[in-house]
Design an enzyme around this catalytic site. Structure first.
Site, PDB file in Angstrom:
ATOM      1  N   LYS A  72       0.927  -1.175   0.200  1.00 24.38           N
ATOM      2  CA  LYS A  72      -0.018   0.169   0.152  1.00 24.38           C
ATOM      3  C   LYS A  72       0.851   1.391  -0.150  1.00 24.38           C
ATOM      4  CE  LYS A  72      -2.152  -1.136   3.705  1.00 24.38           C
ATOM      5  NZ  LYS A  72      -1.724  -2.548   4.400  1.00 24.38           N
ATOM      6  N   ARG A 114      12.240  -1.411  11.477  1.00 28.38           N
ATOM      7  CA  ARG A 114      11.100  -1.063  11.902  1.00 28.38           C
ATOM      8  C   ARG A 114      10.631  -2.143  13.056  1.00 28.38           C
ATOM      9  NH1 ARG A 114       5.807   0.400   7.835  1.00 28.38           N
ATOM     10  NH2 ARG A 114       4.644  -0.913   9.729  1.00 28.38           N
ATOM     11  N   ARG A 145      -9.386   0.583   8.770  1.00 33.00           N
ATOM     12  CA  ARG A 145      -8.941  -0.682   9.026  1.00 33.00           C
ATOM     13  C   ARG A 145     -10.301  -1.218   9.670  1.00 33.00           C
ATOM     14  NH1 ARG A 145      -3.388   0.249   8.460  1.00 33.00           N
ATOM     15  NH2 ARG A 145      -1.958  -1.594   8.570  1.00 33.00           N
ATOM     16  N   ARG A 157      -0.311  -9.113  12.993  1.00 37.86           N
ATOM     17  CA  ARG A 157      -0.955  -8.134  12.278  1.00 37.86           C
ATOM     18  C   ARG A 157      -1.727  -8.837  11.214  1.00 37.86           C
ATOM     19  NH1 ARG A 157       4.729  -5.449  10.804  1.00 37.86           N
ATOM     20  NH2 ARG A 157       3.488  -3.894   9.285  1.00 37.86           N
ATOM     21  N   ARG A 160      11.932  -5.959   5.126  1.00 37.13           N
ATOM     22  CA  ARG A 160      11.965  -4.587   5.534  1.00 37.13           C
ATOM     23  C   ARG A 160      12.367  -4.434   6.972  1.00 37.13           C
ATOM     24  NH1 ARG A 160       6.357  -1.455   5.136  1.00 37.13           N
ATOM     25  NH2 ARG A 160       6.085  -2.856   7.335  1.00 37.13           N
TER      26      ARG A 160
HETATM   27  P1  B4P Z   1       4.570  -1.581   2.333  1.00 33.93           P
HETATM   28  O1  B4P Z   1       4.052  -0.889   0.863  1.00 33.93           O
HETATM   29  O2  B4P Z   1       5.399  -0.673   2.949  1.00 33.93           O
HETATM   30  O3  B4P Z   1       3.520  -2.249   3.055  1.00 33.93           O
HETATM   31  P2  B4P Z   1       2.155  -1.426   3.451  1.00 33.93           P
HETATM   32  O4  B4P Z   1       1.084  -2.491   3.221  1.00 33.93           O
HETATM   33  O5  B4P Z   1       1.913   0.044   3.297  1.00 33.93           O
HETATM   34  O6  B4P Z   1       2.298  -1.353   5.305  1.00 33.93           O
HETATM   35  P3  B4P Z   1       1.739  -1.808   6.991  1.00 33.93           P
HETATM   36  O7  B4P Z   1       0.291  -2.398   6.486  1.00 33.93           O
HETATM   37  O8  B4P Z   1       2.613  -2.680   7.134  1.00 33.93           O
HETATM   38  O9  B4P Z   1       1.805  -0.707   7.563  1.00 33.93           O
HETATM   39  P4  B4P Z   1       0.906   0.639   8.130  1.00 33.93           P
HETATM   40  O10 B4P Z   1       1.864   1.544   8.308  1.00 33.93           O
HETATM   41  O11 B4P Z   1      -0.306   0.769   7.404  1.00 33.93           O
HETATM   42  O12 B4P Z   1       5.452  -2.955   1.694  1.00 33.93           O
HETATM   43  C1  B4P Z   1       6.025  -3.659   2.673  1.00 33.93           C
HETATM   44  C2  B4P Z   1       7.347  -4.060   2.167  1.00 33.93           C
HETATM   45  O13 B4P Z   1       7.240  -4.784   0.757  1.00 33.93           O
HETATM   46  C3  B4P Z   1       8.317  -2.894   1.852  1.00 33.93           C
HETATM   47  O14 B4P Z   1       9.530  -3.353   2.317  1.00 33.93           O
HETATM   48  C4  B4P Z   1       8.277  -2.873   0.265  1.00 33.93           C
HETATM   49  O15 B4P Z   1       9.717  -2.671  -0.346  1.00 33.93           O
HETATM   50  C5  B4P Z   1       8.003  -4.299  -0.156  1.00 33.93           C
HETATM   51  N1  B4P Z   1       7.307  -4.471  -1.338  1.00 33.93           N
HETATM   52  C6  B4P Z   1       6.188  -3.469  -2.015  1.00 33.93           C
HETATM   53  N2  B4P Z   1       5.783  -3.990  -3.220  1.00 33.93           N
HETATM   54  C7  B4P Z   1       6.422  -5.076  -3.506  1.00 33.93           C
HETATM   55  C8  B4P Z   1       6.622  -5.776  -4.532  1.00 33.93           C
HETATM   56  N3  B4P Z   1       5.816  -5.950  -5.705  1.00 33.93           N
HETATM   57  N4  B4P Z   1       7.413  -6.974  -4.654  1.00 33.93           N
HETATM   58  C9  B4P Z   1       8.121  -7.018  -3.749  1.00 33.93           C
HETATM   59  N5  B4P Z   1       8.359  -6.497  -2.467  1.00 33.93           N
HETATM   60  C10 B4P Z   1       7.428  -5.166  -2.426  1.00 33.93           C
HETATM   61  O16 B4P Z   1       0.444  -0.019   9.795  1.00 33.93           O
HETATM   62  C11 B4P Z   1       1.343  -0.260  10.706  1.00 33.93           C
HETATM   63  C12 B4P Z   1       0.693  -0.166  12.158  1.00 33.93           C
HETATM   64  O17 B4P Z   1       0.062   1.028  12.275  1.00 33.93           O
HETATM   65  C13 B4P Z   1      -0.766  -1.203  12.098  1.00 33.93           C
HETATM   66  O18 B4P Z   1      -0.240  -2.534  12.557  1.00 33.93           O
HETATM   67  C14 B4P Z   1      -1.557  -0.695  13.386  1.00 33.93           C
HETATM   68  O19 B4P Z   1      -1.307  -0.810  14.575  1.00 33.93           O
HETATM   69  C15 B4P Z   1      -1.109   0.925  13.148  1.00 33.93           C
HETATM   70  N6  B4P Z   1      -2.235   1.489  12.352  1.00 33.93           N
HETATM   71  C16 B4P Z   1      -2.174   2.029  10.992  1.00 33.93           C
HETATM   72  N7  B4P Z   1      -3.392   2.494  10.439  1.00 33.93           N
HETATM   73  C17 B4P Z   1      -4.250   2.115  11.553  1.00 33.93           C
HETATM   74  C18 B4P Z   1      -5.705   2.253  11.543  1.00 33.93           C
HETATM   75  N8  B4P Z   1      -6.465   2.906  10.546  1.00 33.93           N
HETATM   76  N9  B4P Z   1      -6.337   1.821  12.561  1.00 33.93           N
HETATM   77  C19 B4P Z   1      -5.700   1.300  13.667  1.00 33.93           C
HETATM   78  N10 B4P Z   1      -4.300   1.228  13.423  1.00 33.93           N
HETATM   79  C20 B4P Z   1      -3.704   1.461  12.446  1.00 33.93           C
END
Ligand code: B4P
Length: 190
Positions: free
Chosen positions: A14, A134, A89, A145, A128
């Site tokens: 995302k 992190r 979420r 998660r 990551r």
């Molecule tokens: P990202 O793109 O970083 O992953 P994400 O889905 O955005 O992040 P996530 O869900 O973990 O975190 P969030 O901050 O929302 O990709 C992950 C990795 O994959 C990276 O290293 C990237 O380089 C790699 N990658 C990407 N695309 C790729 C591909 N095509 N091929 C190979 N590798 C690839 O949430 C963190 C915490 O915050 C939650 O657990 C919760 O506690 C809290 N939180 C956030 N929003 C909340 C909400 N609305 N309500 C309640 N709690 C919340």
């Protein structure tokens, strides 16, 4: 206004795809994960509370998250539109977002959901964790998660599906290949 939700499990890309979408469509990016990490880095009271919850892999309270979102919506109400990354979420967050957008005569245009199998999510997040340090990217927290996502967050997809706004996209492959699939969905809305 174009108002997108980028949805999917932790590690589905995302954050990665949001960066490319905002460059192309000039939308305002709202990532609740980034907003919470900013609070943690600034050691605010909210940040101290959030860190413990994030490190365990649970969700931060709806009240806190919705408060942050309302503030951002107010700041950018005259903009070109929003991309919501990692929000809503829970169904309660989705309902509150609907109310908040209605206050500005706006609505969600589409929810794009990135489909990625669990083994790949774990692999990406462990990687990551090694690269960035992190603290929520360790095996135990990653598994929690993903479990929390399956229990509390998947119902949000049903919520938008009922409104015919849910569009799944294959989240496997190169970052550019996935981006092309997303662009196709967005351009069909115009
Ligand atoms: P990202 O793109 O970083 O992953 P994400 O889905 O955005 O992040 P996530 O869900 O973990 O975190 P969030 O901050 O929302 O990709 C992950 C990795 O994959 C990276 O290293 C990237 O380089 C790699 N990658 C990407 N695309 C790729 C591909 N095509 N091929 C190979 N590798 C690839 O949430 C963190 C915490 O915050 C939650 O657990 C919760 O506690 C809290 N939180 C956030 N929003 C909340 C909400 N609305 N309500 C309640 N709690 C919340």
């Amino acid at each position: 206004m174009l108002n997108l939700i980028l949805f999917g499990p932790p590690g589905s890309g995302k954050g990665t795809q949001s960066e490319k979408i905002i460059q192309k469509y000039k939308l305002v990016h709202i990532s609740t994960g980034d907003l919470l990490r900013e609070e943690v880095a600034n050691q605010t009271e909210l940040g101290m509370k959030a860190k413990k919850i994030m490190d365990s892999g649970e969700l931060v309270s709806d009240r806190i998250v919705i408060g942050m979102i309302r503030k951002k919506l107010e700041e950018h109400r005259a903009g070109p539109g929003f991309i919501f990354d990692g929000f809503p979420r829970t169904v309660a967050q989705a309902r509150e977002l609907r109310k908040a957008l209605t206050d500005y005569d706006e609505e969600i245009s589409v929810m794009i959901s990135l489909d990625v199998p669990r083994e790949e999510l774990v692999k990406r997040l462990l990687n990551r964790g090694k690269e960035t340090g992190r603290t929520d990217d360790n095996l135990e927290t990653i598994n929690n998660r993903i479990d929390v996502y399956e229990k509390q967050t998947i119902p949000v997809a049903h919520y938008y599906d009922k409104m015919r706004k849910y569009v799944p996209v294959d989240g496997m492959g190169s970052i550019d290949a996935i981006f092309k699939r997303i662009v196709k969905v967005i351009d069909q809305l115009k």
